[in-house]
Motif scaffolding. Structure first.
Motif, mmCIF file in Angstrom:
data_model
loop_
_atom_site.group_PDB
_atom_site.id
_atom_site.type_symbol
_atom_site.label_atom_id
_atom_site.label_comp_id
_atom_site.label_asym_id
_atom_site.label_seq_id
_atom_site.Cartn_x
_atom_site.Cartn_y
_atom_site.Cartn_z
ATOM 1 N N LYS A 1 -49.049 15.198 -14.968
ATOM 2 C CA LYS A 1 -48.354 16.398 -15.507
ATOM 3 C C LYS A 1 -48.253 17.371 -14.311
ATOM 4 N N LEU A 2 -49.224 17.730 -13.702
ATOM 5 C CA LEU A 2 -49.335 18.878 -12.686
ATOM 6 C C LEU A 2 -49.157 18.374 -11.271
ATOM 7 N N LYS A 3 -49.046 16.935 -11.158
ATOM 8 C CA LYS A 3 -48.989 16.422 -9.641
ATOM 9 C C LYS A 3 -50.021 16.929 -8.795
ATOM 10 N N LEU A 4 -51.135 16.646 -9.305
ATOM 11 C CA LEU A 4 -52.311 17.284 -8.431
ATOM 12 C C LEU A 4 -53.502 16.161 -8.226
ATOM 13 N N VAL A 5 -54.229 15.915 -7.393
ATOM 14 C CA VAL A 5 -55.245 15.049 -7.188
ATOM 15 C C VAL A 5 -56.395 15.679 -7.646
ATOM 16 N N ARG A 6 -57.200 15.152 -8.628
ATOM 17 C CA ARG A 6 -58.234 15.797 -9.433
ATOM 18 C C ARG A 6 -59.650 15.350 -8.817
ATOM 19 N N LYS A 7 -59.426 13.956 -8.570
ATOM 20 C CA LYS A 7 -60.621 13.239 -7.768
ATOM 21 C C LYS A 7 -60.219 12.420 -6.699
ATOM 22 N N ALA A 8 -60.940 12.049 -5.820
ATOM 23 C CA ALA A 8 -60.783 11.075 -4.843
ATOM 24 C C ALA A 8 -61.918 10.524 -4.144
ATOM 25 N N LYS A 9 -61.959 8.984 -4.058
ATOM 26 C CA LYS A 9 -63.060 8.342 -3.489
ATOM 27 C C LYS A 9 -62.666 7.715 -2.321
ATOM 28 N N THR A 10 -63.198 7.923 -1.113
ATOM 29 C CA THR A 10 -62.906 7.376 0.148
ATOM 30 C C THR A 10 -64.189 6.684 0.897
ATOM 31 N N THR A 11 -63.646 5.506 1.157
ATOM 32 C CA THR A 11 -64.678 4.556 2.029
ATOM 33 C C THR A 11 -64.425 4.189 3.355
ATOM 34 N N THR A 12 -65.358 4.585 4.370
ATOM 35 C CA THR A 12 -65.051 4.669 5.804
ATOM 36 C C THR A 12 -66.063 3.751 6.205
ATOM 37 N N ARG A 13 -65.581 3.185 7.430
ATOM 38 C CA ARG A 13 -66.541 2.115 8.129
ATOM 39 C C ARG A 13 -67.643 2.674 8.709
ATOM 40 N N GLU A 14 -67.775 4.069 9.039
ATOM 41 C CA GLU A 14 -68.713 4.550 9.846
ATOM 42 C C GLU A 14 -69.698 5.431 9.037
ATOM 43 N N ASN A 15 -69.116 6.101 8.330
ATOM 44 C CA ASN A 15 -69.786 7.193 7.126
ATOM 45 C C ASN A 15 -69.960 6.933 5.745
ATOM 46 N N GLY A 16 -69.935 5.710 5.344
ATOM 47 C CA GLY A 16 -70.029 5.345 3.904
ATOM 48 C C GLY A 16 -68.813 5.828 2.913
ATOM 49 N N THR A 17 -69.323 6.148 1.923
ATOM 50 C CA THR A 17 -68.229 6.368 0.884
ATOM 51 C C THR A 17 -68.357 7.874 0.409
ATOM 52 N N TYR A 18 -67.322 8.722 0.501
ATOM 53 C CA TYR A 18 -67.409 10.093 0.025
ATOM 54 C C TYR A 18 -66.438 10.208 -1.324
ATOM 55 N N GLU A 19 -67.038 11.011 -2.159
ATOM 56 C CA GLU A 19 -66.290 11.522 -3.337
ATOM 57 C C GLU A 19 -65.941 12.778 -3.494
ATOM 58 N N LEU A 20 -64.787 13.274 -3.966
ATOM 59 C CA LEU A 20 -64.104 14.462 -3.915
ATOM 60 C C LEU A 20 -63.780 14.852 -5.300
ATOM 61 N N GLU A 21 -64.106 16.159 -5.423
ATOM 62 C CA GLU A 21 -63.606 16.461 -7.052
ATOM 63 C C GLU A 21 -63.103 18.058 -6.744
ATOM 64 N N LEU A 22 -61.964 18.201 -7.365
ATOM 65 C CA LEU A 22 -60.949 19.324 -6.911
ATOM 66 C C LEU A 22 -60.683 19.995 -8.258
ATOM 67 N N THR A 23 -61.050 21.402 -8.241
ATOM 68 C CA THR A 23 -60.549 22.265 -9.413
ATOM 69 C C THR A 23 -59.519 23.418 -8.801
ATOM 70 N N TYR A 24 -58.283 23.487 -9.740
ATOM 71 C CA TYR A 24 -57.282 24.276 -9.057
ATOM 72 C C TYR A 24 -56.953 25.452 -9.887
ATOM 73 N N GLY A 25 -56.306 26.467 -9.330
ATOM 74 C CA GLY A 25 -55.883 27.598 -9.916
ATOM 75 C C GLY A 25 -54.590 28.286 -9.480
ATOM 76 N N LYS A 26 -54.544 29.380 -9.066
ATOM 77 C CA LYS A 26 -53.321 30.172 -8.537
ATOM 78 C C LYS A 26 -52.818 29.712 -7.285
ATOM 79 N N TYR A 27 -53.341 28.774 -6.514
ATOM 80 C CA TYR A 27 -52.926 28.101 -5.387
ATOM 81 C C TYR A 27 -52.409 26.889 -5.443
ATOM 82 N N ALA A 28 -52.388 26.275 -6.743
ATOM 83 C CA ALA A 28 -52.117 24.885 -6.969
ATOM 84 C C ALA A 28 -50.551 24.377 -6.725
ATOM 85 N N ASP A 29 -49.626 25.524 -6.531
ATOM 86 C CA ASP A 29 -48.436 25.073 -6.056
ATOM 87 C C ASP A 29 -48.402 24.442 -4.392
#
Length: 229
Positions: free
Chosen positions: A136-164
Motif C-alpha cells: 500500500k505504501l510502496k515501502l520496504v519494511r524489512k530486508a535480508k541480505t546474504t553476502t559472500r564475505e560478511n554473512g547475512t544482514y537483517e534490516l528493519e525500517l520504520t517510516y514517518g515524515k520522510y517516507a516519500d
C-alpha cells in the motif's frame, strides 16, 4: 457462453485489482528512493555488539549518489557493519537491472509482499536479497541480505515524515558476529563469537544489533565530496 464471458471478465478484474507485479513494486520503490540525490541526517545510534562497549551516540549520516555514505560520530567509534551500507537501500535499488526479481508471495502474519532479488553475476558479493514490502505504501519494511564475505544482514525500517523519499525514521541492523570481519586497522579487544561458549549458551546465536533513530533530514541541499574523505 454469455455466462462464461462474464466469468472471464470478472476473473480478469480480480487479477487486475489484486496488486502490482513484483517488478512494478520494485520500480515504484526505486522511484521514491531516487528522489533523494543527497542528504544529511541527524540521529542517535545505539550499538549492541558483544565485542564493543559503546554508549548511545549522537551521529550525522551523509549520503550522496550514487553510493557515498558516511556515519560521523565525533565522540567515539561509529560501528557500522560493512554490508549495511544499504542504510538507505540505495545500493540495492541502484542496480535493479542486474537482479532477477522473484515474487514469493506474502509473509504470514504481516501480509508484507516478499520479493527476492537474485544477482545475475555469479561473482557478486551479494548472494541474495529478500525484501518485505508494504504494498500500500510502496515501502520496504524489512530486508535480508546474504553476502559472500560478511554473512547475512537483517534490516528493519520504520517510516514517518520522510517516507516519500523512502527514508526511514528508524533503522535496525542485526547480523551474526561469527560471520563479521572487523575492518583492517581496528585493534581493540573484542570477542568475535568464535570463543567456546558455556554449555547453557550453545544454542544461542551471537547476534549484533545497531539501531539508528533519526531526528531530521536535510534532503537535496548538496553534500560536498570532502565530507566522504
Amino acid at each position: 457462453m454469455k455466462q462464461l464471458v462474464i466469468l472471464l471478465v470478472a476473473l480478469a478484474f480480480v487479477n487486475a485489482a489484486s496488486g502490482q507485479s513484483a517488478e512494478e513494486l520494485i520500480l515504484a520503490i526505486k522511484a521514491k528512493i531516487e528522489k533523494a540525490n543527497d542528504y544529511e541526517a541527524k540521529g542517535k545510534m545505539k550499538t549492541n555488539v558483544v565485542f564493543i562497549k559503546a554508549p548511545v551516540a549522537d551521529i550525522k549520516v551523509y549520503f550522496k549518489k550514487p553510493n557515498k555514505l558516511k556515519v560521523k560520530n565525533e565522540n567515539g567509534i561509529s560501528f557500522i557493519p560493512k554490508g549495511s551500507v544499504n542504510i538507505n537501500l540505495g545500493n540495492i535499488f541502484a542496480n535493479t537491472d542486474s537482479y532477477d526479481i522473484i515474487d514469493v508471495g506474502k509473509e504470514a502474519g504481516t501480509g508484507f509482499r516478499m520479493v527476492k532479488l537474485l544477482p545475475r553475476d555469479d561473482n557478486a558479493d551479494v548472494v541474495l536479497s529478500t525484501l518485505y514490502i508494504d504494498e500500500k505504501l510502496k515501502l520496504v519494511r524489512k530486508a535480508k541480505t546474504t553476502t559472500r564475505e560478511n554473512g547475512t544482514y537483517e534490516l528493519e525500517l520504520t517510516y514517518g515524515k520522510y517516507a516519500d523519499y523512502g527514508l526511514a525514521d528508524k533503522v535496525v541492523f542485526t547480523f551474526n558476529t561469527r560471520d563479521y570481519k572487523l575492518p583492517k586497522g581496528v585493534t581493540f579487544d573484542y570477542d568475535d563469537g568464535t570463543k567456546k561458549a558455556p554449555v547453557a549458551d550453545k544454542t544461542k546465536e551471537n547476534k549484533g544489533r545497531v539501531e539508528i533513530t533519526y531526528s531530521s533530514y536535510i534532503i537535496n541541499k548538496g553534500v560536498p565530496d570532502s565530507v566522504f574523505q
